[in-house]
Each structure stands twice: as C-alpha cells, then as structure tokens.
Design a protein around this motif. Structure first.
Motif, PDB file in Angstrom:
ATOM      1  N   PHE A 233      42.821  28.631  35.378  1.00 12.43           N
ATOM      2  CA  PHE A 233      43.179  29.927  34.802  1.00 12.43           C
ATOM      3  C   PHE A 233      41.995  30.511  34.025  1.00 12.43           C
ATOM      4  N   TYR A 234      41.386  29.694  33.172  1.00 18.17           N
ATOM      5  CA  TYR A 234      40.276  30.180  32.349  1.00 18.17           C
ATOM      6  C   TYR A 234      39.076  30.585  33.204  1.00 18.17           C
ATOM      7  N   GLU A 235      38.826  29.847  34.265  1.00 18.98           N
ATOM      8  CA  GLU A 235      37.702  30.190  35.146  1.00 18.98           C
ATOM      9  C   GLU A 235      37.923  31.544  35.800  1.00 18.98           C
ATOM     10  N   ARG A 236      39.155  31.810  36.214  1.00 18.15           N
ATOM     11  CA  ARG A 236      39.446  33.088  36.846  1.00 18.15           C
ATOM     12  C   ARG A 236      39.347  34.244  35.847  1.00 18.15           C
ATOM     13  N   GLU A 237      39.643  33.948  34.579  1.00 10.23           N
ATOM     14  CA  GLU A 237      39.553  34.961  33.524  1.00 10.23           C
ATOM     15  C   GLU A 237      38.139  35.073  32.946  1.00 10.23           C
TER      16      GLU A 237
END
Length: 414
Positions: A233-237
């Motif tokens: 999730f954090y990588e995509r954000e």
C-alpha cells in the motif's frame, strides 16, 4: 471526482507539518476527518455532529488513575475486550506490570467549554495550509478537538505518570490523542493490529487508516503476510511508513485443540456464512449461493456488528437460515458441527482455521483479499464442489495470521 480516500489523503498531506506545542496535529486530526468523510449519515447530520465537538473537552477520567505501563482500549465488542484481557495477562505474567485503561468514545466523558482560542488557532492553520472551503469545517473541528485534547492531557500531567503505553488502536479515535502526547514526550508507544490488515488497491475504505494513520512508534503486526500487504500500500502511495513493524504474531489466544475437543450440541452438518461489514449486495449473493449449494446442511449466518442485517435478510429465504447470536466465534464453532466456513473481507474466516475448520473465500465483486492457497468460489456449483471436497488448511492460519508466532512480551517488555 476522486474517491473518499483521495479527498482524505489530500487534506492530511496539507496538515502534515502542523503541530501544537510540538505535538503532531496531523495524525489524530486526520483520524477525525476520516470519520467525518466516511460517515454514512447525510452531510447535514455529519456537520451537525462535528459542530458539537467544537465545544467539547474530553475528561479522560480513566487515564487519571493509571501510571507506569498502560494498555488502553475503547471498543465495547466482546471479542476485542477478550483480546485486551488476554494480552494484559500475558504481559503481566512476564512481569510487565501493565494497567488497563478504558478510553471512552468522544461523545462520552466530556465537558463543555466556550473558549474560542483553540478554534481561532485551528482556523488559522486551515488558512495557512489552504484547506479547501468545502472541507474547512471538518478540518477546523478536528484541529480544535485535537488541541483541546492535548491541553487536557498536559494539564493532567499524564506524561509524568506513564512510562510505556500500548494502544489497542492508535490510528483512530479516541486513543490517537493520548498516544500522540506520549510519543512527543519520548514515552515508548505501541499499537496493536486488531484485524486482517491488507492492501486496498481500489477506493480504500475507512479501515485503511488502521495502518495508514498509525500514531504510535510501533505497530505490532501479526505476520509477514500482513506486513507485506501494508508495504505494498505504501509503495503505491509513494510513501514510507513512519513507524516500526515488528512481527509479533496473532493477537488472539489460540485454542488448544489437543486438550479441548469441541463437543457439538447440534450434530447436523452446518455451513457457516461469515459476513463482513457494509458489503450488503455481496452478502445477499453469498447467502443465496449457500442456500442453493447446501440444501442438506444447516446454514448458520454470523453477521459483522456493522452489517446491515435487516436489509440483507429481506432478500433471502430466512426460513432456512439460523442466525448466530453467540458473542464469540469460538462458541459458534463449539456448539455446531461446522463442515465448512465461507466468507469474504472478514478476519473471522481465517479464525476458523485455528479450529481445524475448512474455509473457502467468496470471490465477491467487492472482495479485497485473495489467498491463492485457499479454495474459492464464484457460483453455487463451485461452492457445492468445495463442500464435497473440503479439508482443513491450518497452515494458512500460520501464514496469514501468524498463528504460530507470539512475541508480544519479548518486544514490549524489553
């Protein structure tokens, strides 16, 4: 028009450097703003509720009596309270010396004030960071309530008394304010994973703030599987988590199946349907598939506390359903001869694996989790096939839930 999450994320980004006497305002204020934005009530009702908060100061009555190592909780759900009690017992058996403190909801345990200064301070912040007019009310209310909470906690000198704090959920109301104050004063702060945290690829629901908005220094995650999902999730954000994520294992106390054999008072073979919150249409579809596929089975329905129960039951043949009213899933499994559990978007489905109960995932249109090792179905005929060939897969419980890991005492008490 962007998703609710995108609106929330933009506001949060604008508040990212806002502080009050050096204490972060962003995370705790974002929790309040998220609850406003995701509210199921009309905008008019939500704004009315928000305005009431402008004049409230939480009393924090329960936190005045505790000192040393503190474990806080809020939710009244029986299963969550049991998790807290079990963890408290484990920590104190390991000489942790923790005290339990219940933090009431923000609409309880408060007093009214007519001080305008925090409102003025909050309004100035919204102007400085250029919050859109459409969302200024929510931002002003959130910042004002946050400032008042900090002032109250500082007046109580909680940071002189607390040495270490574990929050059941530091990401959300009402625990986030206390954790932020403790964190600023270099008190070790921990937060517990209390549901199956996983990546939300599209239009994340309110649940996403459980790991997107962690206020504590450390989030104790269940498993490598959950940690990987959070990182995705954090990588995509295009963001980095600002908290540590040690793997602590499953929060719930596991059943000892060697010592405790389940004695079923109802011996008719049963299919257990575990429904998630909110997903009404898919829940109706799941129950209708169950009715078609399992005619020879007792069909038991276990609702999430936030399921739209009445709306779902309007659209299925309730004569063939048994509504599960037990507080704990363990009771449901012990009183019934469950041959298979089915569901989607709910941790309870994976909990059944701990009891050697086979389970299968429903491929609903709004399903947000895929576990390739588990059988899954999209039609009643596929479900019928699984029923005929079901088998327990406890190894999935270890992978997804961290069922064989227990490092809470090791991490927290050292």
């Amino acid at each position: 028009m962007g998703s609710t999450f995108e609106t929330y994320a933009k506001i949060k980004q604008k508040l990212s450097r806002s502080t009050y006497v050096g204490i972060d305002l962003c995370g705790p204020s974002a929790a309040l703003i998220a609850n406003f934005l995701y509210s199921k009530q009309s905008v008019k009702k939500t704004k009315r509720k928000a305005l009431k908060l402008l004049w409230r100061i939480p009393n924090y009555t329960n936190i005045q009596c505790v000192a040393g190592n503190v474990l806080t909780w809020n939710t009244p759900r029986v299963d969550h309270k049991k998790n807290v009690d079990d963890l408290l017992s484990k920590l104190n058996n390991d000489n942790g010396g923790f005290q339990l403190a219940h933090i009431p909801d923000i609409n309880k345990d408060y007093k009214i004030t007519f001080s305008l200064r925090p409102i003025w301070q909050a309004w100035r912040i919204t102007q400085q960071v250029k919050i859109d007019k459409k969302h200024q009310l929510y931002a002003v209310v959130a910042l004002t309530y946050c400032i008042r909470s900090y002032e109250r906690l500082l007046a109580l000198k909680v940071t002189d008394k607390i040495e270490k704090i574990i929050s059941y959920n530091s990401s959300n109301l009402p625990e986030c304010f206390l954790v932020a104050v403790c964190k600023k004063h270099k008190i070790p702060t921990f937060s517990l994973q209390h549901g199956l945290y996983h990546d939300y690829a599209n239009s994340p629901p309110l649940d996403v703030i459980n790991y997107e908005n962690v206020v504590a220094d450390t989030l104790l995650v269940w498993s490598e599987f959950c940690k990987t999902e959070i990182i995705k999730f954090y990588e995509r954000e295009n963001r980095q988590p600002n908290f540590h994520m040690p793997i602590a294992g499953y929060l719930k106390t596991l059943p000892d199946l060697k010592e405790k054999k389940l004695i079923h008072s109802n011996t008719q073979p049963a299919l257990l349907c575990l429904l998630p919150r909110n997903k009404t249409l898919s829940s109706i579809q799941l129950l209708n598939f169950a009715l078609e596929a399992a005619e020879a089975y007792q069909i038991i329905v276990r609702f999430h506390p936030n399921s739209e129960r009445e709306e779902i039951l309007k659209h299925v043949n309730t004569n063939k359903l048994l509504i599960d009213e037990f507080s704990l899933l363990e009771e449901t499994l012990s009183k019934n001869k469950i041959e298979l559990a089915i569901g989607f978007n709910t941790t309870s489905l994976f909990d059944t694996l701990l009891f050697n109960t086979p389970c299968a995932l429903f491929n609903a249109a709004d399903s947000i989790l895929s576990v390739p090792e588990l059988p899954s179905f999209s039609t009643s005929s596929q479900l019928r096939h699984i029923l005929l060939h079901q088998q327990p897969t406890p190894e999935i419980a270890d992978k997804v839930l961290g069922a064989k890991t227990s490092r809470y005492c090791e991490i927290i008490n050292t």
